[in-house]
Design an enzyme around this catalytic site. Sequence first.
Site, PDB file in Angstrom:
ATOM      1  N   GLU A   1    -101.173  29.416  98.679  1.00 49.65           N
ATOM      2  CA  GLU A   1    -101.113  30.683  99.416  1.00 49.65           C
ATOM      3  C   GLU A   1     -99.835  30.815 100.234  1.00 49.65           C
ATOM      4  O   GLU A   1     -99.273  31.908 100.354  1.00 49.65           O
ATOM      5  CB  GLU A   1    -102.326  30.833 100.334  1.00 49.65           C
TER       6      GLU A   1
ATOM      7  N   CYS B   1    -102.381  28.364 105.839  1.00 53.92           N
ATOM      8  CA  CYS B   1    -102.222  29.471 104.898  1.00 53.92           C
ATOM      9  C   CYS B   1    -102.823  30.759 105.442  1.00 53.92           C
ATOM     10  O   CYS B   1    -102.289  31.844 105.222  1.00 53.92           O
ATOM     11  CB  CYS B   1    -102.861  29.114 103.559  1.00 53.92           C
TER      12      CYS B   1
ATOM     13  N   HIS C   1     -98.512  24.801  99.840  1.00 53.42           N
ATOM     14  CA  HIS C   1     -99.839  25.250  99.398  1.00 53.42           C
ATOM     15  C   HIS C   1     -99.693  26.529  98.580  1.00 53.42           C
ATOM     16  O   HIS C   1     -98.723  27.279  98.747  1.00 53.42           O
ATOM     17  CB  HIS C   1    -100.741  25.506 100.607  1.00 53.42           C
TER      18      HIS C   1
ATOM     19  N   CYS D   1    -106.530  27.355 103.935  1.00 52.56           N
ATOM     20  CA  CYS D   1    -106.588  26.483 105.110  1.00 52.56           C
ATOM     21  C   CYS D   1    -106.057  27.242 106.324  1.00 52.56           C
ATOM     22  O   CYS D   1    -105.580  28.380 106.217  1.00 52.56           O
ATOM     23  CB  CYS D   1    -105.772  25.216 104.860  1.00 52.56           C
TER      24      CYS D   1
ATOM     25  N   ASP E   1    -109.934  11.293  94.440  1.00 53.44           N
ATOM     26  CA  ASP E   1    -110.291   9.864  94.553  1.00 53.44           C
ATOM     27  C   ASP E   1    -109.120   9.059  95.108  1.00 53.44           C
ATOM     28  O   ASP E   1    -107.988   9.336  94.791  1.00 53.44           O
ATOM     29  CB  ASP E   1    -110.664   9.299  93.168  1.00 53.44           C
TER      30      ASP E   1
END
Length: 166
Positions: free
Chosen positions: A66, A97, A64, A94, A166
């Site tokens: 971060e 992180c 991620h 999140c 998606d």
Amino acid sequence: MENAALAPQDIEPADLAHLERAIALAQAARDRGDHPFGAVLVTAEGVVVEAMNTVNTGHNPIGHAETNLVYDSGQQLEVAQLAGSTLFTSTEPCAMCTGAIYWAGIPRVVFALSEADLGAMVTEQSGVPTLALPSREVLAHGGRVVEVVGPVALPAATEVHLEFWD
Ligand SMILES: [Zn+2]
């Protein structure tokens, strides 16, 4: 309980510029095939470290923005510099992180899009829920205070996620 979004003019112009840079990095991550997240760390002296999501290109499920930024900042900066820094991120960190930010001793976080708003977009588009745990809630269990500023209402922070999940 979710905090109400701040207007861009409600935060310092310098903070806004760093936040916009984090969103630009999120777009760059998306453009190269990673998840659309970017983050910027700025020390009290103005040293800047930047990072993007590397989940796909780095074959790293925990890559991620971060987490990458905390790692890179730890490699490049002194502990005292981290202790005077602010981490800007395109989307609320999140739980993983937020933990990394906590362990790094970074005392301040500024984010644009909230985890709840991201979660609504991701779940609607992909059917897979996010880790729905606000950063403030994680940090409330910590032994040191980490200031959290956000969400900040920047349309670009939402647009970078459109039609991605998606
Ligand atoms: Zn994360």
